[in-house]
Design an enzyme around this catalytic site. Structure first.
Site, PDB file in Angstrom:
ATOM      1  N   LEU A  89      71.223  48.693 -49.606  1.00 59.05           N
ATOM      2  CA  LEU A  89      70.523  47.487 -50.006  1.00 59.05           C
ATOM      3  C   LEU A  89      71.495  46.348 -50.317  1.00 59.05           C
ATOM      4  O   LEU A  89      72.658  46.581 -50.644  1.00 59.05           O
ATOM      5  CB  LEU A  89      69.677  47.767 -51.248  1.00 59.05           C
ATOM      6  CG  LEU A  89      68.503  48.749 -51.097  1.00 59.05           C
ATOM      7  CD1 LEU A  89      67.979  49.115 -52.472  1.00 59.05           C
ATOM      8  CD2 LEU A  89      67.404  48.151 -50.227  1.00 59.05           C
ATOM      9  N   SER A  90      70.994  45.132 -50.236  1.00 53.89           N
ATOM     10  CA  SER A  90      71.761  43.997 -50.723  1.00 53.89           C
ATOM     11  C   SER A  90      72.035  44.221 -52.209  1.00 53.89           C
ATOM     12  O   SER A  90      71.143  44.592 -52.964  1.00 53.89           O
ATOM     13  CB  SER A  90      70.957  42.704 -50.519  1.00 53.89           C
ATOM     14  OG  SER A  90      71.660  41.597 -51.048  1.00 53.89           O
ATOM     15  N   SER A  92      74.077  46.529 -53.337  1.00 54.99           N
ATOM     16  CA  SER A  92      74.442  47.928 -53.602  1.00 54.99           C
ATOM     17  C   SER A  92      75.936  48.102 -53.815  1.00 54.99           C
ATOM     18  O   SER A  92      76.377  49.079 -54.434  1.00 54.99           O
ATOM     19  CB  SER A  92      73.971  48.840 -52.453  1.00 54.99           C
ATOM     20  OG  SER A  92      74.588  48.457 -51.234  1.00 54.99           O
ATOM     21  N   GLY A  93      76.739  47.163 -53.292  1.00 56.85           N
ATOM     22  CA  GLY A  93      78.187  47.238 -53.472  1.00 56.85           C
ATOM     23  C   GLY A  93      78.959  47.504 -52.199  1.00 56.85           C
ATOM     24  O   GLY A  93      80.150  47.832 -52.257  1.00 56.85           O
ATOM     25  N   LYS A  94      78.326  47.340 -51.043  1.00 56.84           N
ATOM     26  CA  LYS A  94      78.984  47.625 -49.767  1.00 56.84           C
ATOM     27  C   LYS A  94      80.243  46.787 -49.575  1.00 56.84           C
ATOM     28  O   LYS A  94      81.316  47.311 -49.267  1.00 56.84           O
ATOM     29  CB  LYS A  94      78.022  47.370 -48.604  1.00 56.84           C
ATOM     30  CG  LYS A  94      76.746  48.175 -48.635  1.00 56.84           C
ATOM     31  CD  LYS A  94      75.835  47.870 -47.452  1.00 56.84           C
ATOM     32  CE  LYS A  94      75.406  46.413 -47.415  1.00 56.84           C
ATOM     33  NZ  LYS A  94      74.610  46.005 -48.604  1.00 56.84           N
ATOM     34  N   SER A 162      72.022  47.024 -42.416  1.00 56.82           N
ATOM     35  CA  SER A 162      71.560  47.855 -41.295  1.00 56.82           C
ATOM     36  C   SER A 162      70.386  48.742 -41.721  1.00 56.82           C
ATOM     37  O   SER A 162      70.514  49.958 -41.820  1.00 56.82           O
ATOM     38  CB  SER A 162      72.710  48.691 -40.712  1.00 56.82           C
ATOM     39  OG  SER A 162      73.522  49.285 -41.690  1.00 56.82           O
TER      40      SER A 162
END
Length: 263
Positions: A89-90, A92-94, A162
Site C-alpha cells: 500500500l501507499s 507501507s514503507g516501500k 503494483s
C-alpha cells in the site's frame, strides 16, 4: 557447460582477424560471423530475451545477440543480478526501505539501483495515469527495464504499489523464463497504519473524494499469495527490514559481505 560456452566464445573471438589499420578491432562482418557461430552451437540462446510474454507490435525487427550469456557475464564480473519487487500500500514503507537497502548494498560493494514508482512516472512512464489499463502498462514497462538491469548483474529494487496480482505474476514470468532472479517482497502493513502515516496526504484526498482510483480506498490491493519475503514495517525498524532483505538475497545466491567496505 559454462566451460564449453566460454571456450566457444574465446575460440570465436580468436578467429576474428584484425587489420593493420586496427590491430585489435574486428570488422562488423567478422563480429556478425562470430555471433552466427555462437547461435549455431547454442540454439537455445538464439533470442531468449527477444520477446516478453506477448509479441511486439513492430514488424521487421530482429533481436541483437550479445557475445556474452548471462552466465558468462556473471563468471567474468562476479555480479549476480536480482530484482526485489517491493509491493504494498501507499505509505507501507516501500520507498523508505528500498532507499536504505540500496545504500547498504552499495556500501558492501554490490552494484544496486532503485526504481521508484513516482520517479519512474516523472520520466519513462510520464504518459501513464492511474486507470486500470495504465497501471497494467506501467508495471509491464518497469518489469522489462528491471529485467535488463538484472541481466547485466545489478541488484534492482523496484518500489511500486503494483496492486494487481496478475500483473506481478506476469512480471515474474518475464524474469523466470530467462532464468533471472525475481523476488516478490510484500511490504505488509494494515491499512489503518498506512493511512495514519499518509506521507503525501493522499489518503486524506481519497477519503474526501478529491482523488479517485486510489489503492486501498476505492481501488483494490491484491496481496501476494506466496511472496519470497514479507517485511512488516510496523513491527520492525527500517534498518531491520533492510537487513532482512539482505539476508534473503544471500539465501538466493547473491554474494553480499556482512559489513560495509571500509573507506
Amino acid at each position: 557447460m559454462f566451460a564449453k560456452r566460454a571456450a566457444s566464445l574465446a575460440t570465436s573471438l580468436r578467429r576474428l582477424p584484425t587489420s593493420a589499420a586496427s590491430p585489435i578491432s574486428p570488422s562488423f562482418g567478422q563480429v556478425a560471423a562470430a555471433l552466427a557461430s555462437r547461435r549455431a552451437i547454442f540454439p537455445s540462446e538464439t533470442s531468449p530475451r527477444a520477446s516478453s510474454t506477448s509479441l511486439p507490435k513492430s514488424e521487421n525487427i530482429v533481436w541483437s545477440d550479445s557475445l556474452l550469456s548471462t552466465a558468462e557475464r556473471l563468471e567474468m564480473t562476479g555480479c549476480k543480478g536480482a530484482t526485489l519487487w517491493l509491493t504494498g500500500l501507499s505509505g507501507s514503507g516501500k520507498s523508505t526501505v528500498s532507499s536504505v537497502l540500496e545504500k547498504k548494498l552499495i556500501e558492501r560493494g554490490v552494484l544496486a539501483y532503485r526504481l521508484d514508482g513516482d520517479n519512474v512516472r516523472m520520466g519513462l512512464n510520464k504518459d501513464m495515469g492511474f486507470s486500470h489499463a495504465d497501471r497494467v502498462e506501467n508495471i509491464r514497462r518497469i518489469a522489462e527495464v528491471s529485467k535488463l538491469f538484472t541481466d547485466c548483474g545489478i541488484v534492482t529494487l523496484t518500489s511500486f504499489i503494483s496492486p494487481y496480482r496478475e500483473d506481478r505474476d506476469r512480471a515474474r514470468e518475464i524474469f523466470e523464463k530467462d532464468g533471472l532472479l525475481f523476488m516478490e517482497v510484500h511490504v505488509d502493513v494494515p491499512l489503518d497504519v498506512a493511512e495514519s502515516r499518509d506521507p503525501k496526504g493522499l489518503y486524506k484526498k481519497a477519503r474526501s473524494g478529491a482523488l479517485k482510483n486510489f489503492t486501498g480506498i476505492d481501488d483494490p490491493y491484491e496481496a501476494p499469495l506466496r511472496p519470497e519475503l514479507v517485511l512488516r514495517t510496523h513491527d520492525f525498524s527500517v534498518d531491520e527490514c533492510a537487513d532482512q532483505a539482505l539476508e534473503a538475497l544471500r539465501k538466493c545466491g547473491v554474494s553480499i559481505p556482512q559489513d560495509a567496505i571500509a573507506k
